[in-house]
Scaffold this motif. Structure first.
Motif, PDB file in Angstrom:
ATOM      1  N   MET A 201     -59.033 -60.636  59.775  1.00  0.00           N
ATOM      2  CA  MET A 201     -60.212 -61.314  60.753  1.00  0.00           C
ATOM      3  C   MET A 201     -60.322 -59.661  60.953  1.00  0.00           C
ATOM      4  N   ALA A 202     -59.540 -58.706  60.436  1.00  0.00           N
ATOM      5  CA  ALA A 202     -60.544 -57.480  60.872  1.00  0.00           C
ATOM      6  C   ALA A 202     -61.446 -56.994  58.938  1.00  0.00           C
ATOM      7  N   LYS A 203     -61.382 -58.178  58.557  1.00  0.00           N
ATOM      8  CA  LYS A 203     -62.573 -58.198  57.289  1.00  0.00           C
ATOM      9  C   LYS A 203     -63.481 -58.346  58.325  1.00  0.00           C
ATOM     10  N   ALA A 204     -63.963 -59.394  59.357  1.00  0.00           N
ATOM     11  CA  ALA A 204     -64.226 -59.571  60.041  1.00  0.00           C
ATOM     12  C   ALA A 204     -64.717 -59.553  61.238  1.00  0.00           C
ATOM     13  N   GLY A 205     -64.664 -58.381  60.683  1.00  0.00           N
ATOM     14  CA  GLY A 205     -65.244 -57.252  61.867  1.00  0.00           C
ATOM     15  C   GLY A 205     -64.230 -57.492  62.913  1.00  0.00           C
ATOM     16  N   PHE A 206     -63.882 -58.236  64.126  1.00  0.00           N
ATOM     17  CA  PHE A 206     -62.872 -58.335  65.055  1.00  0.00           C
ATOM     18  C   PHE A 206     -61.839 -57.176  64.953  1.00  0.00           C
ATOM     19  N   ASP A 207     -60.745 -56.638  66.434  1.00  0.00           N
ATOM     20  CA  ASP A 207     -60.526 -55.596  66.033  1.00  0.00           C
ATOM     21  C   ASP A 207     -58.892 -55.535  66.117  1.00  0.00           C
ATOM     22  N   PRO A 208     -58.035 -55.314  64.931  1.00  0.00           N
ATOM     23  CA  PRO A 208     -56.839 -55.613  64.870  1.00  0.00           C
ATOM     24  C   PRO A 208     -55.516 -54.943  65.445  1.00  0.00           C
ATOM     25  N   THR A 209     -56.334 -54.223  66.580  1.00  0.00           N
ATOM     26  CA  THR A 209     -55.187 -53.692  67.813  1.00  0.00           C
ATOM     27  C   THR A 209     -54.542 -54.821  68.906  1.00  0.00           C
ATOM     28  N   ILE A 248     -51.654 -52.180  60.789  1.00  0.00           N
ATOM     29  CA  ILE A 248     -53.004 -51.757  61.556  1.00  0.00           C
ATOM     30  C   ILE A 248     -52.999 -50.521  60.994  1.00  0.00           C
ATOM     31  N   ASN A 249     -51.721 -49.456  60.675  1.00  0.00           N
ATOM     32  CA  ASN A 249     -52.504 -48.213  60.265  1.00  0.00           C
ATOM     33  C   ASN A 249     -51.904 -47.959  59.010  1.00  0.00           C
ATOM     34  N   THR A 250     -52.417 -48.727  57.777  1.00  0.00           N
ATOM     35  CA  THR A 250     -52.683 -49.057  56.953  1.00  0.00           C
ATOM     36  C   THR A 250     -54.405 -49.442  56.439  1.00  0.00           C
ATOM     37  N   LEU A 251     -54.858 -50.517  57.426  1.00  0.00           N
ATOM     38  CA  LEU A 251     -55.981 -51.059  56.901  1.00  0.00           C
ATOM     39  C   LEU A 251     -57.375 -49.927  57.257  1.00  0.00           C
ATOM     40  N   PRO A 252     -58.592 -50.135  55.826  1.00  0.00           N
ATOM     41  CA  PRO A 252     -58.803 -49.186  55.916  1.00  0.00           C
ATOM     42  C   PRO A 252     -60.437 -49.391  56.393  1.00  0.00           C
ATOM     43  N   ASN A 253     -61.202 -49.226  56.700  1.00  0.00           N
ATOM     44  CA  ASN A 253     -62.751 -49.415  57.024  1.00  0.00           C
ATOM     45  C   ASN A 253     -63.545 -50.151  56.785  1.00  0.00           C
ATOM     46  N   TYR A 254     -63.438 -51.568  57.087  1.00  0.00           N
ATOM     47  CA  TYR A 254     -63.699 -52.426  56.708  1.00  0.00           C
ATOM     48  C   TYR A 254     -65.702 -52.678  56.630  1.00  0.00           C
ATOM     49  N   GLY A 255     -66.653 -51.772  58.315  1.00  0.00           N
ATOM     50  CA  GLY A 255     -67.392 -51.749  58.453  1.00  0.00           C
ATOM     51  C   GLY A 255     -68.207 -53.020  58.360  1.00  0.00           C
ATOM     52  N   ALA A 256     -67.076 -54.238  58.940  1.00  0.00           N
ATOM     53  CA  ALA A 256     -68.152 -54.724  59.312  1.00  0.00           C
ATOM     54  C   ALA A 256     -68.640 -55.588  60.348  1.00  0.00           C
ATOM     55  N   GLN A 257     -69.973 -56.286  60.563  1.00  0.00           N
ATOM     56  CA  GLN A 257     -69.942 -56.204  62.804  1.00  0.00           C
ATOM     57  C   GLN A 257     -68.785 -56.501  63.575  1.00  0.00           C
ATOM     58  N   LYS A 258     -69.068 -56.274  64.757  1.00  0.00           N
ATOM     59  CA  LYS A 258     -68.165 -57.072  65.148  1.00  0.00           C
ATOM     60  C   LYS A 258     -68.793 -58.237  65.767  1.00  0.00           C
ATOM     61  N   PRO A 259     -68.402 -59.836  65.335  1.00  0.00           N
ATOM     62  CA  PRO A 259     -69.186 -61.101  66.343  1.00  0.00           C
ATOM     63  C   PRO A 259     -68.593 -61.229  67.677  1.00  0.00           C
ATOM     64  N   ASN A 260     -69.666 -61.837  68.213  1.00  0.00           N
ATOM     65  CA  ASN A 260     -70.204 -61.738  69.583  1.00  0.00           C
ATOM     66  C   ASN A 260     -70.046 -62.966  70.213  1.00  0.00           C
ATOM     67  N   CYS A 261     -68.328 -63.509  70.294  1.00  0.00           N
ATOM     68  CA  CYS A 261     -68.500 -65.290  70.873  1.00  0.00           C
ATOM     69  C   CYS A 261     -67.543 -64.733  72.126  1.00  0.00           C
ATOM     70  N   SER A 262     -69.228 -65.252  73.368  1.00  0.00           N
ATOM     71  CA  SER A 262     -68.429 -65.314  74.181  1.00  0.00           C
ATOM     72  C   SER A 262     -67.715 -66.840  74.799  1.00  0.00           C
ATOM     73  N   LYS A 263     -66.971 -66.528  75.771  1.00  0.00           N
ATOM     74  CA  LYS A 263     -66.306 -67.685  76.572  1.00  0.00           C
ATOM     75  C   LYS A 263     -67.403 -68.065  77.458  1.00  0.00           C
ATOM     76  N   SER A 264     -68.174 -67.827  78.145  1.00  0.00           N
ATOM     77  CA  SER A 264     -68.862 -68.259  79.027  1.00  0.00           C
ATOM     78  C   SER A 264     -69.744 -68.768  78.298  1.00  0.00           C
TER      79      SER A 264
END
Length: 264
Positions: A201-209, A248-264
């Motif tokens: 999920m982090a590689k896909a640009g989502f926030d792992p925190t 999470i503290n060991t994950l690299p910055n994958y640089g992927a653009q965050k997806p925009n998946c809206s519920k509304s």
């Protein structure tokens, strides 16, 4: 040679020839082919779509499909299928699953606990990780050795001959709770899926925190009803949160653009 000894020798030979390694390097016993597992996954999924209510809510489906597509875009191509099929089931169950053969099911009840796209991506990544790590194959293989002579993949899911094994096989595929068989993944497999899923999920640009927030939500939703960790096959919520925080503290910055998946 006595029959028992023959069986033991055969089982040992099979076990030695079928050893594999999980994505985290853990030794596994895998007796079934990718084709066998994909076939079982597809048959199981078809049955579920027939027996359970599928959501027709266009907004909910678009949202779940967007998150799932973003996550699966980071998954290496799997043998036996080209695309992941995603179905939203209209149910209060706080649950989701992924099956061999590229099948993903998400229950609408989960969306009340996974409150944003990052948290939903955490769950979907976790379930996909079970497939990538061959956890269903591992569990079926253990069942195969425990039931000498049972050829699970040679029995059609819909046949009367299969009936006595259907619950156990569904449970091994990770669908036990839906079919009244309490056989969840083991703690080792769950922890492995947490870590592998977090990376996806982090590689896909989502926030792992947000995975931490998800499990805090899960803890709150359970109302304190989760059994002590030593009495459960699942890690406790606190252990999950601790392990995920460390990862999470060991994950690299994958640089992927965050997806925009809206519920509304």
């Amino acid at each position: 040679m006595p029959n028992l000894l023959k069986t033991t020798v055969l089982a040992t030979s099979i076990a030695l020839s079928a050893c594999s390694a999980s994505p985290t390097g853990r030794n596994q016993l895998l007796l079934f082919s990718d084709q066998d597992m994909s076939s079982l996954g597809a048959q199981s999924f078809d049955q579920m779509k027939q027996q359970q209510k599928v959501s027709t809510d266009k907004k909910v489906n678009a949202y779940v499909q967007c998150v799932a597509k973003s996550v699966t875009s980071q998954v290496p191509k799997q043998p036996g299928f080209n695309e992941w099929e995603v179905v939203v089931f209209d149910s209060d169950q706080v649950n989701a699953f992924a099956l061999p053969g590229g099948k993903i099911g998400v229950y609408t009840g989960l969306l009340k606990v996974a409150k944003n796209e990052d948290q939903l991506a955490t769950v979907i990544g976790h379930e996909i990780a079970h497939v990538l790590a061959d956890h269903s194959n591992e569990r079926l293989s253990q069942s195969q050795l425990a039931n000498a002579g049972l050829q699970i993949t040679n029995i059609a899911l819909g046949s009367s001959e299969y009936a006595q094994y259907r619950g156990a096989t569904m449970a091994a595929l990770g669908l036990g709770l839906q079919y009244g068989v309490l056989l969840p993944y083991g703690r080792t497999q769950e922890s492995e899926a947490d870590i592998v899923g977090l990376e996806i999920m982090a590689k896909a640009g989502f926030d792992p925190t947000e995975s931490i927030s998800l499990w805090k939500n899960m803890a709150a939703a359970s109302g304190g009803q989760q059994p002590p960790e030593l009495l459960s096959t699942h890690p406790s919520h606190s252990t999950r949160i601790q392990d995920l925080s460390a990862k999470i503290n060991t994950l690299p910055n994958y640089g992927a653009q965050k997806p925009n998946c809206s519920k509304s």
